[in-house]
Enzyme design. Sequence first.
Site, short mmCIF file in Angstrom:
data_model
loop_
_atom_site.label_atom_id
_atom_site.label_comp_id
_atom_site.label_asym_id
_atom_site.label_seq_id
_atom_site.Cartn_x
_atom_site.Cartn_y
_atom_site.Cartn_z
CG HIS A 51 -1.78 1.18 1.38
ND1 HIS A 51 -3.04 1.26 0.82
CD2 HIS A 51 -1.57 2.36 2.01
CE1 HIS A 51 -3.57 2.44 1.11
NE2 HIS A 51 -2.69 3.13 1.84
CD GLU A 52 2.14 3.52 3.67
OE1 GLU A 52 2.46 4.62 3.15
OE2 GLU A 52 1.13 3.39 4.36
CG HIS A 95 0.07 6.14 -0.62
ND1 HIS A 95 -1.07 6.68 -1.19
CD2 HIS A 95 -0.34 5.56 0.55
CE1 HIS A 95 -2.11 6.46 -0.41
NE2 HIS A 95 -1.70 5.77 0.64
CD GLU A 145 -5.26 6.22 2.00
OE1 GLU A 145 -4.73 5.13 1.75
OE2 GLU A 145 -4.71 7.06 2.73
#
Length: 261
Positions: free
Chosen positions: A130-131, A134, A189
Amino acid sequence: MLLKILLIALIVYVIVVTRARVRLPHPGLQATVDVLQAATLRDEHVVATARRFVEYADAQQPALPAGDPYAERLERLTSRYAAVNGVPLNFRVYRTPQVNAFATADGSIRIYSGLMDRMSDDELMAIVGHEMGHIRNSDSLGAMRKACLTSAIRNTLGAAGGVIGALSSSQWGALAERLTSAGFSRKQEYAADDFAFGFLLRNGYDPYAMATALDKLARLASAEQGAGKELLQLFSTHPDSAERARRMREKADAARSGTAG
């Protein structure tokens, strides 16, 4: 009014074309100039600022050294992931009961030991993915730019070279608060979740790991409603974790059905 517009247009030209540092006696015009100068900051300068910010963060919350069990676990899980979208990655662990993780525009990913305590290896890699999402989607770059635009350090931006000079601890702390409070949009997100899901599939992790990780965060947020002692604002301001978990579970179900078919 026309004179003011022409003056601002001239200032914009000077900033964009010559990248000169402009100072004006009128506070209203100077505020406009500050924002315009910060807005012209090139991506590489934002990345340089992010790198300096991570140095500050690492000094405030010293990263665990090699040989520490947390650091060894993270190294074992992440050592084969060198870059995302051409951005070199580096991973470190902060020892703290807080449940958090963050990524910055220079490719730094920081994991809190409180998060690692609550996650299986596959769930932890879902958060890492997930990071990485980003970073890949330039969300971290945009967040740093926005934080600079809305903090007091914008007065130091836009100078020749565009790189922030020496800042005080209070200035770095204020920037950290801006980054934390800004958060990411629901769209950002969800896109990072989707990247994490693909990351799990491509690398042989449990496709349900993102859903179960988000379930844990949702339960923790519910248990700490009004307290916020361990779940940092960076997570608590994310779009509803339960809804995100539902999306990820549906994607995992679909992937399993497709494989079975």
